[in-house]
Design an enzyme around this catalytic site. Structure first.
Site, PDB file in Angstrom:
ATOM      1  N   SER A 112      78.092  -1.064  54.504  1.00  0.00           N
ATOM      2  CA  SER A 112      79.511  -0.835  54.248  1.00  0.00           C
ATOM      3  C   SER A 112      80.188  -0.017  55.343  1.00  0.00           C
ATOM      4  O   SER A 112      80.186  -0.401  56.498  1.00  0.00           O
ATOM      5  CB  SER A 112      79.655  -0.173  52.882  1.00  0.00           C
ATOM      6  OG  SER A 112      81.006  -0.149  52.497  1.00  0.00           O
ATOM      7  N   HIS A 113      80.681   1.157  54.977  1.00  0.00           N
ATOM      8  CA  HIS A 113      81.471   1.980  55.911  1.00  0.00           C
ATOM      9  C   HIS A 113      80.596   2.940  56.706  1.00  0.00           C
ATOM     10  O   HIS A 113      81.122   3.744  57.472  1.00  0.00           O
ATOM     11  CB  HIS A 113      82.484   2.779  55.109  1.00  0.00           C
ATOM     12  CG  HIS A 113      81.838   3.495  53.969  1.00  0.00           C
ATOM     13  ND1 HIS A 113      81.515   2.843  52.803  1.00  0.00           N
ATOM     14  CD2 HIS A 113      81.399   4.744  53.852  1.00  0.00           C
ATOM     15  CE1 HIS A 113      80.911   3.705  52.000  1.00  0.00           C
ATOM     16  NE2 HIS A 113      80.824   4.862  52.606  1.00  0.00           N
ATOM     17  N   ASP A 276      87.002  -1.409  56.327  1.00  0.00           N
ATOM     18  CA  ASP A 276      85.715  -0.824  56.709  1.00  0.00           C
ATOM     19  C   ASP A 276      84.739  -1.894  57.219  1.00  0.00           C
ATOM     20  O   ASP A 276      85.112  -3.067  57.374  1.00  0.00           O
ATOM     21  CB  ASP A 276      85.108  -0.048  55.538  1.00  0.00           C
ATOM     22  CG  ASP A 276      84.568  -0.956  54.462  1.00  0.00           C
ATOM     23  OD1 ASP A 276      85.116  -2.068  54.296  1.00  0.00           O
ATOM     24  OD2 ASP A 276      83.596  -0.586  53.775  1.00  0.00           O
ATOM     25  N   ASP A 278      82.329  -3.789  56.104  1.00  0.00           N
ATOM     26  CA  ASP A 278      82.145  -5.083  55.429  1.00  0.00           C
ATOM     27  C   ASP A 278      83.421  -5.587  54.766  1.00  0.00           C
ATOM     28  O   ASP A 278      83.387  -6.532  53.986  1.00  0.00           O
ATOM     29  CB  ASP A 278      80.999  -4.988  54.410  1.00  0.00           C
ATOM     30  CG  ASP A 278      81.283  -3.983  53.318  1.00  0.00           C
ATOM     31  OD1 ASP A 278      82.050  -3.024  53.570  1.00  0.00           O
ATOM     32  OD2 ASP A 278      80.761  -4.140  52.199  1.00  0.00           O
ATOM     33  N   ASP A 280      85.633  -4.353  52.504  1.00  0.00           N
ATOM     34  CA  ASP A 280      86.107  -4.152  51.133  1.00  0.00           C
ATOM     35  C   ASP A 280      87.022  -2.929  50.984  1.00  0.00           C
ATOM     36  O   ASP A 280      87.738  -2.824  49.998  1.00  0.00           O
ATOM     37  CB  ASP A 280      84.946  -4.127  50.117  1.00  0.00           C
ATOM     38  CG  ASP A 280      83.864  -3.126  50.463  1.00  0.00           C
ATOM     39  OD1 ASP A 280      83.982  -2.453  51.497  1.00  0.00           O
ATOM     40  OD2 ASP A 280      82.898  -3.027  49.679  1.00  0.00           O
ATOM     41  N   ARG A 281      87.011  -2.016  51.960  1.00  0.00           N
ATOM     42  CA  ARG A 281      87.903  -0.852  51.860  1.00  0.00           C
ATOM     43  C   ARG A 281      89.180  -1.057  52.676  1.00  0.00           C
ATOM     44  O   ARG A 281      89.188  -1.845  53.613  1.00  0.00           O
ATOM     45  CB  ARG A 281      87.218   0.399  52.398  1.00  0.00           C
ATOM     46  CG  ARG A 281      86.047   0.831  51.567  1.00  0.00           C
ATOM     47  CD  ARG A 281      85.491   2.140  52.082  1.00  0.00           C
ATOM     48  NE  ARG A 281      84.492   2.639  51.153  1.00  0.00           N
ATOM     49  CZ  ARG A 281      84.049   3.877  51.112  1.00  0.00           C
ATOM     50  NH1 ARG A 281      84.520   4.774  51.971  1.00  0.00           N
ATOM     51  NH2 ARG A 281      83.151   4.252  50.227  1.00  0.00           N
ATOM     52  N   LYS A 375      85.873  -4.904  45.677  1.00  0.00           N
ATOM     53  CA  LYS A 375      87.149  -4.472  46.222  1.00  0.00           C
ATOM     54  C   LYS A 375      87.449  -5.313  47.453  1.00  0.00           C
ATOM     55  O   LYS A 375      86.543  -5.910  48.035  1.00  0.00           O
ATOM     56  CB  LYS A 375      87.125  -2.988  46.528  1.00  0.00           C
ATOM     57  CG  LYS A 375      86.008  -2.525  47.401  1.00  0.00           C
ATOM     58  CD  LYS A 375      85.890  -1.004  47.296  1.00  0.00           C
ATOM     59  CE  LYS A 375      84.683  -0.500  48.028  1.00  0.00           C
ATOM     60  NZ  LYS A 375      83.819   0.334  47.188  1.00  0.00           N
TER      61      LYS A 375
END
Ligand code: G1P
Ligand code: ZN
Length: 539
Positions: A112-113, A276, A278, A280-281, A375
């Site tokens: 992710s982030h 981010d 991947d 989603d943010r 998200k």
């Protein structure tokens, strides 16, 4: 070609808030990825003939892990894999593909982030047929399997070419390589008023979108520049790089500092956004103006009628408990069912599946809706653009009007990083003991009303989850303490603080929350126990 390899267990393969996330150095150990994947296949049980979506955010080891995954899937009898070209897929695009193709689940190779590279982090997110990450019951069973694993199955074949679109075979398994962007774009076109946003850009509206050298670059170029007509060059850092070009791909005021500098300069574009690693943010900015994720969720919810896909009504809305109460006031005004859940997107999934909610969000720059079960960063950006196009107002005007109507929840999150797990666990345990004794105590201008752990009883599956410790004050102020579940080593203590203000909207949040921050430090004895007199990251 089928090889059965004997192995010994690793004991640290328990999934956290968002899948398995570890230091790259840990993940590259012999059989680490293999053990974990085989445990997933073992837990699913009969995978024969099943179909899965596969992709990743392009970070270091994506290319190696994806080959292991493909060869192990074939060896375990999986029927088909649908894979993003070159191994790329954003988390929201993957969730969409799971739902659209009604597959049995999917894998996103991403931390992710978190930063990537050999010294960064790597991760594996496993989603079920729901399109969302495996629920705790499933991830617990997988963890149990990792503790006793003795062998795994893999095809002993050369690497698969992931660059050519189309279908190929590996043993009995079909591999379909797809354009990672196409289906996602179609979904977005079905939700938002693309014609209105196009007109907005035609009128000279300017934007900067920072893909942070991660997976959303190709999505953003296609959607914002090629389809919606944002000026060429509006999307920056659009090439996914294995180490994200050294960036920490977490869209917040600390890590997206180039974007923030651009948006606070005198010649700033009208609109700024980042996603981010991947995808989603999201982070939303106007000219010299930052929208907190908590406020963003509230503003989007308040304006749902402006969006074609939602104009006929939404079911309800949910936030993570640590997110500010801004959206609660909107839910009340619109008479919408409202839920507060533990941190982690998986808790929203049951509420979406049972049609209790349409929108949801977390303070950690995550916003989304039931169009998928994750998200969705670009969705949030398009939602804002659609509101701007429909109202003709700027980000600042929209948000200021919102505060005038509902009040402003000043809100910040303070992260104390790199604490030893023992110290952090003890801090939380002792604090929990102490909570009942806090009621009625005064800290500066703030008096405690009630203090208790946050406990969520899932209305759908009946499960009960404890997540964080909450102190409510008499004027609606709130402090929440919880330990991060996504770190790759040590512990991070998160302290979330909010305070409602009905008249003053242009104050400095840090100043407004200073008294409550001091209270948090004192109540949890943070300096004594951790040696830190301030947080490492404030967002
Ligand atoms: C963090 C965020 C949480 C989010 C998760 C995955 O988890 O706080 O809201 O769902 O990342 O993106 P934490 O480290 O706090 O457990
Ligand atoms: Zn993410």
């Amino acid at each position: 070609m089928l090889k059965i390899v004997s192995t010994t267990p690793y004991t640290d393969q328990k999934m956290g808030t968002a899948g398995l996330r570890r230091k790259s150095k840990v993940v590259v150990q012999p059989n680490y990825v293999e053990n974990f994947l085989q445990s997933i296949f073992n837990t699913i049980g009969n995978v024969k003939g099943q179909t899965y979506i596969v992709g990743g955010d392009g970070r270091f080891y994506n290319d190696v892990a994806i080959q292991k995954l493909i060869k192990m899937a074939a060896a375990n009898g999986i029927g088909k894999l649908i894979i993003g070209q070159n191994g790329f897929l954003s988390t929201p695009a993957s969730s969409n593909l799971i739902l659209k193709n009604k597959t049995d689940g999917g894998f996103v190779l991403s931390a992710s982030h978190n930063p990537g590279g050999p010294n960064g982090d790597f991760g594996i997110k496993y989603a079920t047929a729901s399109g969302g990450q495996a629920p705790s019951s499933v991830s617990d069973a997988i963890y149990k399997n990792t503790l006793s694993i003795k062998e795994y199955k893999i095809m002993d074949v050369p690497d698969i070419d992931l660059s050519k679109l189309g279908t190929q075979k590996l043993g009995d398994m079909t591999i379909e390589i797809i354009d990672p962007v196409k289906d996602y774009v179609e979904m977005m076109e079905g939700i938002f008023d693309f014609a209105a946003i196009k007109k907005l850009f035609e009128s000279g509206f300017t934007m900067r979108y920072d893909a942070m050298n991660a997976v959303t670059g190709p999505y953003a170029i296609r959607i914002f520049e090629e389809i919606l007509g944002a000026k060429k060059g509006s999307v920056v850092n659009f090439r996914p790089l294995p180490d994200f070009g050294g960036l920490h791909p977490d869209p917040n005021l600390v890590y997206a500092k180039d974007l923030v500098a651009t948006m606070y300069a005198d010649n700033a574009p009208d609109f700024g956004a980042a996603n981010d690693g991947d995808g989603d943010r999201n982070m939303i900015l106007g000219k010299k103006f930052f929208v907190t994720p908590s406020d963003s969720l509230a503003v989007l919810t308040d304006n749902y009628q402006l969006i074609p896909a939602y104009k006929n009504g939404i079911y309800g809305v949910a936030k993570s408990a640590a997110t500010s109460t801004a959206v609660c006031r909107v839910a009340e005004a619109h008479n919408l069912p409202f839920y507060s859940v533990p941190t982690g997107w998986k808790y929203f999934v049951n509420l979406m599946d049972s049609k209790r909610i349409t929108f949801c969000g977390e303070e950690s720059f995550g916003t989304g809706s039931s169009h998928i079960r994750e998200k969705d960063g670009i969705w949030a950006v398009l939602f804002w653009l659609n509101i701007i196009a429909a109202t003709g107002k700027s980000v600042e005007e929209i948000t200021m009007e919102h505060w005038k109507k509902y009040g402003r929840s000043y809100y910040m999150r303070f992260d104390f990083e790199g604490i030893s797990t023992e110290v952090a666990d003890k801090l939380m345990a002792d604090l929990e003991q102490k909570l009942p004794s806090l009621a009625g105590k005064t800290y500066g201008a703030h008096t405690v009303k009630v203090a208790a752990p946050f406990v969520y009883n899932d209305p759908v599956d009946g499960s009960s989850t404890k997540n964080g410790l909450v102190i409510d004050f008499t004027q609606g102020e709130k402090i929440t303490f919880r330990l991060s579940g996504t770190g790759s080593s040590g512990a991070t203590l998160r302290v979330y603080i909010e305070r409602l203000e009905n008249h003053k909207f242009k104050e400095d949040p840090k100043q407004m929350l200073a008294g409550l921050f001091d209270a948090a430090m004192e109540i949890a004895e943070i300096e004594n126990r951790t040696g830190k007199h301030q947080a490492d990251v404030n967002t």
